[in-house]
Design a protein around this motif. Structure first.
Motif, PDB file in Angstrom:
ATOM      1  N   PHE A 272       1.106  -1.486  -0.160  1.00 62.07           N
ATOM      2  CA  PHE A 272      -0.223   0.568   0.157  1.00 62.07           C
ATOM      3  C   PHE A 272       1.233   1.352   0.024  1.00 62.07           C
ATOM      4  O   PHE A 272       0.759   2.122  -0.414  1.00 62.07           O
ATOM      5  N   PHE A 273       2.095   1.087   0.729  1.00 65.70           N
ATOM      6  CA  PHE A 273       3.009   2.336   1.190  1.00 65.70           C
ATOM      7  C   PHE A 273       3.895   2.551  -0.422  1.00 65.70           C
ATOM      8  O   PHE A 273       3.567   3.357  -0.933  1.00 65.70           O
ATOM      9  N   MET A 274       3.956   1.335  -1.300  1.00 66.71           N
ATOM     10  CA  MET A 274       3.778   1.725  -2.169  1.00 66.71           C
ATOM     11  C   MET A 274       3.693   2.082  -3.441  1.00 66.71           C
ATOM     12  O   MET A 274       3.940   3.089  -4.292  1.00 66.71           O
ATOM     13  N   VAL A 275       2.477   2.068  -3.373  1.00 67.52           N
ATOM     14  CA  VAL A 275       0.974   2.795  -4.239  1.00 67.52           C
ATOM     15  C   VAL A 275       1.484   4.380  -4.150  1.00 67.52           C
ATOM     16  O   VAL A 275       1.212   4.661  -5.200  1.00 67.52           O
ATOM     17  N   THR A 276       1.504   4.928  -2.784  1.00 68.86           N
ATOM     18  CA  THR A 276       1.425   5.923  -2.422  1.00 68.86           C
ATOM     19  C   THR A 276       2.159   6.857  -3.205  1.00 68.86           C
ATOM     20  O   THR A 276       1.953   7.825  -2.965  1.00 68.86           O
ATOM     21  N   MET A 277       3.284   5.906  -2.896  1.00 65.67           N
ATOM     22  CA  MET A 277       4.809   6.648  -3.128  1.00 65.67           C
ATOM     23  C   MET A 277       5.223   6.716  -4.744  1.00 65.67           C
ATOM     24  O   MET A 277       6.256   6.673  -5.532  1.00 65.67           O
ATOM     25  N   GLU A 278       3.941   6.669  -5.746  1.00 69.45           N
ATOM     26  CA  GLU A 278       4.462   6.628  -6.701  1.00 69.45           C
ATOM     27  C   GLU A 278       5.035   7.193  -7.737  1.00 69.45           C
ATOM     28  O   GLU A 278       5.978   7.811  -8.687  1.00 69.45           O
ATOM     29  N   ASP A 279       4.951   9.029  -7.124  1.00 69.50           N
ATOM     30  CA  ASP A 279       5.375   9.923  -7.642  1.00 69.50           C
ATOM     31  C   ASP A 279       6.736  10.090  -7.572  1.00 69.50           C
ATOM     32  O   ASP A 279       7.771  10.156  -8.473  1.00 69.50           O
ATOM     33  N   TYR A 280       7.207   9.871  -6.090  1.00 63.70           N
ATOM     34  CA  TYR A 280       9.193   9.552  -6.006  1.00 63.70           C
ATOM     35  C   TYR A 280       9.277   8.431  -6.987  1.00 63.70           C
ATOM     36  O   TYR A 280      10.560   8.211  -6.908  1.00 63.70           O
ATOM     37  N   LEU A 281       8.724   7.389  -6.888  1.00 65.39           N
ATOM     38  CA  LEU A 281       9.730   6.376  -7.923  1.00 65.39           C
ATOM     39  C   LEU A 281       9.178   6.717  -9.408  1.00 65.39           C
ATOM     40  O   LEU A 281      10.715   6.247  -9.670  1.00 65.39           O
ATOM     41  N   VAL A 282       8.824   7.492  -9.888  1.00 68.53           N
ATOM     42  CA  VAL A 282       8.988   8.263 -10.916  1.00 68.53           C
ATOM     43  C   VAL A 282       9.777   9.287 -11.547  1.00 68.53           C
ATOM     44  O   VAL A 282      11.170   9.005 -12.420  1.00 68.53           O
ATOM     45  N   MET A 283      10.391   9.972  -9.922  1.00 66.37           N
ATOM     46  CA  MET A 283      10.550  11.291  -9.946  1.00 66.37           C
ATOM     47  C   MET A 283      12.114  11.178  -9.519  1.00 66.37           C
ATOM     48  O   MET A 283      12.806  11.962 -10.316  1.00 66.37           O
ATOM     49  N   ILE A 284      12.738   9.847  -8.732  1.00 59.31           N
ATOM     50  CA  ILE A 284      13.962   9.215  -8.507  1.00 59.31           C
ATOM     51  C   ILE A 284      14.483   8.586  -9.004  1.00 59.31           C
ATOM     52  O   ILE A 284      14.291   7.086  -8.667  1.00 59.31           O
ATOM     53  N   PRO A 285      15.242   8.861  -9.958  1.00 54.55           N
ATOM     54  CA  PRO A 285      16.031   7.681 -11.361  1.00 54.55           C
ATOM     55  C   PRO A 285      16.592   5.749  -9.657  1.00 54.55           C
ATOM     56  O   PRO A 285      17.413   6.413  -9.150  1.00 54.55           O
ATOM     57  N   GLY A 286      16.604   5.204 -10.046  1.00 58.81           N
ATOM     58  CA  GLY A 286      16.689   4.188  -9.148  1.00 58.81           C
ATOM     59  C   GLY A 286      16.220   3.974  -8.031  1.00 58.81           C
ATOM     60  O   GLY A 286      16.368   2.579  -7.109  1.00 58.81           O
ATOM     61  N   MET A 287      15.258   4.804  -7.375  1.00 55.00           N
ATOM     62  CA  MET A 287      14.150   4.506  -6.312  1.00 55.00           C
ATOM     63  C   MET A 287      13.933   3.251  -6.474  1.00 55.00           C
ATOM     64  O   MET A 287      13.778   2.816  -4.905  1.00 55.00           O
ATOM     65  N   ILE A 288      12.964   2.682  -6.742  1.00 54.29           N
ATOM     66  CA  ILE A 288      12.648   1.721  -6.560  1.00 54.29           C
ATOM     67  C   ILE A 288      13.608   0.103  -6.812  1.00 54.29           C
ATOM     68  O   ILE A 288      13.553  -0.664  -5.607  1.00 54.29           O
ATOM     69  N   VAL A 289      14.724   0.536  -7.753  1.00 56.29           N
ATOM     70  CA  VAL A 289      16.101   0.033  -6.897  1.00 56.29           C
ATOM     71  C   VAL A 289      16.428  -0.305  -5.894  1.00 56.29           C
ATOM     72  O   VAL A 289      16.607  -1.271  -4.966  1.00 56.29           O
ATOM     73  N   LEU A 290      15.903   1.050  -5.350  1.00 57.69           N
ATOM     74  CA  LEU A 290      17.249   0.609  -4.338  1.00 57.69           C
ATOM     75  C   LEU A 290      16.153   0.587  -2.722  1.00 57.69           C
ATOM     76  O   LEU A 290      16.721  -0.500  -1.754  1.00 57.69           O
ATOM     77  N   ILE A 291      15.037   0.487  -3.455  1.00 56.67           N
ATOM     78  CA  ILE A 291      13.910   0.005  -2.232  1.00 56.67           C
ATOM     79  C   ILE A 291      14.476  -1.195  -2.121  1.00 56.67           C
ATOM     80  O   ILE A 291      14.171  -1.667  -1.411  1.00 56.67           O
ATOM     81  N   TYR A 292      13.787  -2.170  -3.403  1.00 56.55           N
ATOM     82  CA  TYR A 292      14.157  -3.943  -3.252  1.00 56.55           C
ATOM     83  C   TYR A 292      15.281  -4.306  -2.894  1.00 56.55           C
ATOM     84  O   TYR A 292      15.580  -5.028  -1.810  1.00 56.55           O
ATOM     85  N   ALA A 293      16.127  -3.391  -2.996  1.00 58.31           N
ATOM     86  CA  ALA A 293      17.684  -3.974  -2.673  1.00 58.31           C
ATOM     87  C   ALA A 293      17.713  -3.694  -0.904  1.00 58.31           C
ATOM     88  O   ALA A 293      18.448  -4.784  -0.346  1.00 58.31           O
TER      89      ALA A 293
END
Length: 410
Positions: free
Chosen positions: A39-60
């Motif tokens: 649920f929290f990941m869904v709410t941070m969609e803007d940051y996932l798009v805005m910061i390159p590599g954000m989703i990579v960093l989160i899962y790592a």
């Protein structure tokens, strides 16, 4: 013949009732917590798009948290089994050594993960974010998450020691869940601080302080001398033996993150998939951690024979994993569908979950067994190495399997 099968089936459930009950309860709690992370990941969609590599960093970061604190839980579980665990912070004791090494490893790996991740994202996607801020997000978020996960770990150990639980059955799922539900918002908070709230100069200074403190803490532990001759500095041993494995695991975790990043647009388009993804992948992690902890303890106390082909004792544990996986994966999928019922059909989701879940659990079973054997063969402690290795490999394998099956049906 029919009566014999019924008796064997009844015997299986009677023998493994504590594991099935406690393990399933832990996995359900973990799955529910993982869904909150989704649920929290869904709410941070803007940051996932805005910061390159954000989703990579989160899962790592999620994977690394489970690697470090899952291994800590496994070591403490083994210490309980062999009678060396005491619920105190005595200098040189099992608990204090594990706490010190876990926090040092959290700091070290958060910094390394940011550096390696930033470089890989720049090479693969050609997009970059402020390097110092990226290190700050990883390290500051990692420290906050690490302290909170440590508290959860300590609580599990305390209750387990008081109530006589087998913590091997519950530590991995609960730590995996705590790592997920805590790490995502902590990384989010660090990103907001770095991107919006703190002046660049303050962010750079705080990053420097974190790096200096990491070096100080690591050097202090590694140069500490034991008062007793021939007594091993346990915190030093854990760091020295864990660092090479965890460094290798960083690359595996980042590969998993890159695979997810490459399918980011499809996941954001189908919210139910993004909602389910974190929970699904980390339930696989929880299952591998649970099985690895059980096999490590069995190898330590001599109740699991070492054989090229998994013996009956291992096969029974494999059956437990299949049963727990079936229940928890369907549970996660059903809740995700209930939240987003109009995104993807229930039958399509069920097919994806059953196919990918069976394949993932099969890999978990054999990988956990052979990694535990390999650790012993090379004179390593399975508690230090098995959970990080199996979890990191499973992050990549589970991601490949799940993304591949999703692409087949969506």
């Amino acid at each position: 013949m029919g009566e014999d099968k019924i008796e064997r089936s009844n015997g299986f459930f009677i023998r493994n009732k504590p594991t099935l009950v406690m393990g399933l309860l832990a996995l359900i709690i973990a799955g529910t917590a993982d869904l909150f992370a989704g649920f929290f990941m869904v709410t941070m969609e803007d940051y996932l798009v805005m910061i390159p590599g954000m989703i990579v960093l989160i899962y790592a970061a999620i994977g690394m948290r489970g690697n470090i604190f899952g291994a800590m839980g496994s070591r403490l579980g083994t210490a309980m089994h062999v009678g060396t665990f005491h619920m105190n912070f005595k200098k040189g004791g099992v608990l204090r050594s594990n706490v010190e090494s876990a926090m040092a490893l959290t700091l070290i790996m958060s910094i390394l993960m940011a550096i390696i991740g930033w470089v890989i994202v720049a090479i693969v996607f050609g997009n970059t974010y402020d390097f110092i801020k990226f290190v700050f997000i990883s390290t500051f978020g990692g420290v906050l998450a690490g302290m909170l996960v440590l508290i959860v770990n300590m609580g599990i150990v305390y209750l387990g020691s008081k109530r006589g639980w087998d913590v091997d059955d519950i530590t991995a799922p609960l730590i995996a869940a705590a790592g997920d539900v805590i790490t995502v918002p902590m990384i989010y908070i660090a990103a907001i601080l770095a991107h919006e709230m703190l002046p660049d100069s303050v962010t750079y200074i705080l990053t420097g302080v974190l790096v200096i403190f990491t070096i100080y803490l690591t050097v202090r532990i590694l140069t500490r001398k034991s008062k007793r001759k021939r007594k091993i500095n346990e915190a030093k041993r854990i760091i020295v033996q864990s660092l090479p494995i965890l460094l290798g695991c960083v690359f595996l975790e980042l590969i998993a993150g890159l695979l997810i990043e490459s399918e980011k647009s499809k996941l954001i388009e189908h919210t139910v998939l993004l909602l389910m993804l974190t929970a699904f992948l980390n339930e696989g992690n929880a299952l591998s951690g649970m099985l690895t902890s059980r096999l490590s303890s069995m190898l330590h106390i001599g109740t699991l024979p070492r054989a090229r082909i998994p013996p009956r004792e291992a096969g029974e544990n494999f059956s437990i994993m299949y049963l727990l996986a079936l229940i928890t994966f369907i549970y996660i999928m059903s809740i995700a569908f209930f939240v987003e019922p109009n995104d993807v059909s229930y039958l399509t989701l069920l097919t994806i979950v059953l196919l990918s879940g069976f394949a993932i659990t099969t890999v978990i079973n054999f990988l956990s067994y052979y990694v535990a054997l390999a650790a012993l063969k090379f004179g390593l402690d399975p508690d230090d190495h098995c959970i990080p290795v199996t979890s990191s490999i499973m992050d990549v394998v589970s991601t490949v399997i799940l993304i591949s099956v999703i692409m087949l049906f969506i």
